[in-house]
Design a protein around this motif. Structure first.
Motif, PDB file in Angstrom:
ATOM      1  N   GLU A 200     162.401 -37.998  44.539  1.00 36.31           N
ATOM      2  CA  GLU A 200     161.533 -37.774  45.691  1.00 36.31           C
ATOM      3  C   GLU A 200     162.055 -36.714  46.660  1.00 36.31           C
ATOM      4  O   GLU A 200     161.340 -35.789  47.022  1.00 36.31           O
ATOM      5  N   TYR A 201     163.290 -36.818  47.100  1.00 35.63           N
ATOM      6  CA  TYR A 201     163.771 -35.895  48.129  1.00 35.63           C
ATOM      7  C   TYR A 201     164.852 -34.950  47.597  1.00 35.63           C
ATOM      8  O   TYR A 201     165.615 -34.383  48.361  1.00 35.63           O
ATOM      9  N   GLU A 202     164.895 -34.783  46.291  1.00 37.43           N
ATOM     10  CA  GLU A 202     165.809 -33.833  45.682  1.00 37.43           C
ATOM     11  C   GLU A 202     165.024 -32.622  45.176  1.00 37.43           C
ATOM     12  O   GLU A 202     163.879 -32.743  44.763  1.00 37.43           O
ATOM     13  N   GLU A 203     165.688 -31.477  45.225  1.00 34.14           N
ATOM     14  CA  GLU A 203     165.038 -30.260  44.738  1.00 34.14           C
ATOM     15  C   GLU A 203     164.908 -30.271  43.220  1.00 34.14           C
ATOM     16  O   GLU A 203     165.745 -30.823  42.504  1.00 34.14           O
ATOM     17  N   CYS A 204     163.839 -29.671  42.750  1.00 35.27           N
ATOM     18  CA  CYS A 204     163.645 -29.458  41.316  1.00 35.27           C
ATOM     19  C   CYS A 204     163.259 -28.002  41.117  1.00 35.27           C
ATOM     20  O   CYS A 204     162.180 -27.576  41.544  1.00 35.27           O
ATOM     21  N   LYS A 205     164.142 -27.232  40.516  1.00 34.91           N
ATOM     22  CA  LYS A 205     163.882 -25.808  40.291  1.00 34.91           C
ATOM     23  C   LYS A 205     163.245 -25.606  38.925  1.00 34.91           C
ATOM     24  O   LYS A 205     163.736 -26.113  37.912  1.00 34.91           O
ATOM     25  N   VAL A 206     162.135 -24.863  38.925  1.00 37.53           N
ATOM     26  CA  VAL A 206     161.439 -24.546  37.684  1.00 37.53           C
ATOM     27  C   VAL A 206     161.164 -23.042  37.648  1.00 37.53           C
ATOM     28  O   VAL A 206     161.113 -22.381  38.682  1.00 37.53           O
ATOM     29  N   ARG A 207     160.991 -22.531  36.444  1.00 42.24           N
ATOM     30  CA  ARG A 207     160.678 -21.109  36.262  1.00 42.24           C
ATOM     31  C   ARG A 207     159.479 -20.962  35.334  1.00 42.24           C
ATOM     32  O   ARG A 207     159.226 -21.811  34.474  1.00 42.24           O
ATOM     33  N   PHE A 208     158.784 -19.850  35.494  1.00 38.06           N
ATOM     34  CA  PHE A 208     157.704 -19.506  34.579  1.00 38.06           C
ATOM     35  C   PHE A 208     157.548 -17.991  34.559  1.00 38.06           C
ATOM     36  O   PHE A 208     157.954 -17.297  35.488  1.00 38.06           O
ATOM     37  N   LYS A 209     156.950 -17.507  33.485  1.00 34.95           N
ATOM     38  CA  LYS A 209     156.617 -16.088  33.391  1.00 34.95           C
ATOM     39  C   LYS A 209     155.105 -15.951  33.498  1.00 34.95           C
ATOM     40  O   LYS A 209     154.357 -16.562  32.720  1.00 34.95           O
ATOM     41  N   ALA A 210     154.661 -15.171  34.465  1.00 34.21           N
ATOM     42  CA  ALA A 210     153.229 -14.978  34.693  1.00 34.21           C
ATOM     43  C   ALA A 210     152.702 -13.947  33.695  1.00 34.21           C
ATOM     44  O   ALA A 210     152.526 -12.777  34.029  1.00 34.21           O
ATOM     45  N   SER A 211     152.454 -14.391  32.476  1.00 35.30           N
ATOM     46  CA  SER A 211     152.039 -13.468  31.424  1.00 35.30           C
ATOM     47  C   SER A 211     150.756 -13.945  30.760  1.00 35.30           C
ATOM     48  O   SER A 211     150.321 -15.077  30.937  1.00 35.30           O
ATOM     49  N   ASP A 212     150.144 -13.041  30.022  1.00 33.25           N
ATOM     50  CA  ASP A 212     148.936 -13.267  29.217  1.00 33.25           C
ATOM     51  C   ASP A 212     147.651 -13.339  30.046  1.00 33.25           C
ATOM     52  O   ASP A 212     146.654 -12.729  29.689  1.00 33.25           O
ATOM     53  N   VAL A 213     147.662 -14.102  31.132  1.00 37.47           N
ATOM     54  CA  VAL A 213     146.492 -14.217  32.002  1.00 37.47           C
ATOM     55  C   VAL A 213     146.969 -14.186  33.451  1.00 37.47           C
ATOM     56  O   VAL A 213     148.153 -14.338  33.726  1.00 37.47           O
ATOM     57  N   GLY A 214     146.016 -13.968  34.376  1.00 35.93           N
ATOM     58  CA  GLY A 214     146.416 -13.903  35.779  1.00 35.93           C
ATOM     59  C   GLY A 214     145.258 -14.175  36.714  1.00 35.93           C
ATOM     60  O   GLY A 214     144.377 -14.971  36.432  1.00 35.93           O
ATOM     61  N   GLN A 215     145.274 -13.470  37.840  1.00 37.83           N
ATOM     62  CA  GLN A 215     144.343 -13.663  38.955  1.00 37.83           C
ATOM     63  C   GLN A 215     144.586 -15.016  39.632  1.00 37.83           C
ATOM     64  O   GLN A 215     145.718 -15.341  39.972  1.00 37.83           O
ATOM     65  N   ARG A 216     143.571 -15.844  39.811  1.00 32.91           N
ATOM     66  CA  ARG A 216     143.747 -17.096  40.553  1.00 32.91           C
ATOM     67  C   ARG A 216     144.426 -18.156  39.678  1.00 32.91           C
ATOM     68  O   ARG A 216     143.923 -18.513  38.620  1.00 32.91           O
ATOM     69  N   CYS A 217     145.552 -18.645  40.159  1.00 40.88           N
ATOM     70  CA  CYS A 217     146.312 -19.682  39.452  1.00 40.88           C
ATOM     71  C   CYS A 217     146.448 -20.882  40.381  1.00 40.88           C
ATOM     72  O   CYS A 217     147.032 -20.783  41.460  1.00 40.88           O
TER      73      CYS A 217
END
Length: 245
Positions: A200-217
Motif C-alpha cells: 500500500e505505502y511502498e513504491e513500485c517502479k515499473v517501466r514500459f516502452k511506448a511503441s507500436d501505437v500511441g496518442q491517448r493512453c
C-alpha cells in the motif's frame, strides 16, 4: 460465470489452465489449488514469463483484475479456491496413455518488450502515479487534459504508490516491474504485467516502452466504482513516425 466450474483432466498429463479474476472491487487474494498437483505459472496478463515454467506452487496471489496461465499436472481430483471460496472442481480421471514431460524454455520477446530493463531512462521520462478514490495524483478524470506527455518509441519509468487498494492498470502497453524484490505478493521483478497491485505505502517502479501505437493512453484504478468516480486519467503519447488512430 459459473459458481462451480467443472474441469476434467487425465491423470499425470500436463494441461494449460487460464484463470481470469473478475471482481468489481479488484481485491487481491489467494488462488489455491488442491494437493496432489504440480502447478507452475507460465504467463501473467497474456505475457509469457521470462522463463517458462515458473517455480512450482499450490497457491498464487492475484488481484481481482488479473489473468494468469498455469501448467498443471494432477494425480487426484481437487477444488480451486479464490479467497477461500470454491471457484471450480477439477475431476482427474485415468492416467493419460502417452504423457509428455515439460521442459524449461525462454520465450522470445517482441521488440516492444526488449531492452527495457537495461535502458537508461532520462529524468523527463519519469513520472509518479498516486492512486486514490479521488483520482490520479488528486486529479479527477478530464477527457480534455492529459496528466502528462509521453515520448513515443522511448522507455519510461513510473513510480506507483497506493496500488494495493487501488490496482493500477495501463492501456496499450505492458509494464515491466523493475522494483528491487518486486511489488507486493504477486508482481515479480523482471516480469511483465498490465495490472499491478503492490504494497500500500511502498513504491513500485515499473517501466514500459511506448511503441507500436500511441496518442491517448488511459490509466486507471481497477476498482470499478473508483474508476467510474474519476480515478482515471490519460497521457498523450507524441513523437515522429507514430501510427495514428
Amino acid at each position: 460465470g459459473n459458481q462451480d466450474e467443472i474441469i476434467r483432466m487425465d491423470a499425470n498429463q500436463w494441461y494449460r489452465l487460464r484463470v481470469g479474476i473478475v471482481d468489481v472491487l479488484a481485491e487481491p487474494d489467494w488462488l489455491t489449488f488442491g494437493n496432489g498437483c504440480e502447478i507452475h505459472q507460465v504467463a501473467a496478463d497474456g505475457i509469457w514469463r521470462s522463463k517458462v515454467p515458473g517455480p512450482a506452487k499450490t497457491k498464487f496471489f492475484l488481484t481481482g483484475s488479473s489473468r494468469a496461465d498455469f501448467a498443471i499436472r494432477c494425480a487426484s481430483s481437487f477444488h480451486v479456491l479464490f479467497g477461500g471460496a470454491k471457484a471450480a472442481t477439477v475431476y482427474v480421471g485415468a492416467v493419460h496413455p502417452d504423457p509428455f514431460e515439460m521442459e524449461e524454455w525462454v520465450p522470445k520477446r517482441p521488440r516492444s518488450l526488449q531492452g527495457i530493463a537495461e535502458a537508461v531512462v532520462p529524468p523527463e521520462n519519469t513520472f509518479d502515479v498516486e492512486l486514490t478514490r479521488e483520482g490520479i495524483n488528486n486529479i479527477l478524470w478530464d477527457p480534455t487534459t492529459p496528466l502528462t506527455t509521453v515520448a513515443y518509441n522511448e522507455v519510461h519509468e513510473w513510480t506507483l504508490t497506493r496500488s494495493k487498494t487501488h490496482p493500477f492498470h495501463l492501456h496499450l502497453y505492458h509494464v515491466l516491474v523493475v522494483q528491487p524484490g518486486g511489488c507486493g505478493e504477486q508482481h515479480e521483478e523482471g516480469e511483465f504485467y498490465d495490472s499491478v497491485s503492490g504494497n500500500e505505502y511502498e513504491e513500485c517502479k515499473v517501466r514500459f516502452k511506448a511503441s507500436d501505437v500511441g496518442q491517448r493512453c488511459v490509466l486507471h484504478c481497477h476498482v470499478l466504482n473508483h474508476e467510474d468516480n474519476g480515478a482515471m486519467g490519460w497521457v498523450d503519447v507524441v513523437g515522429a513516425n507514430m501510427p495514428l488512430n
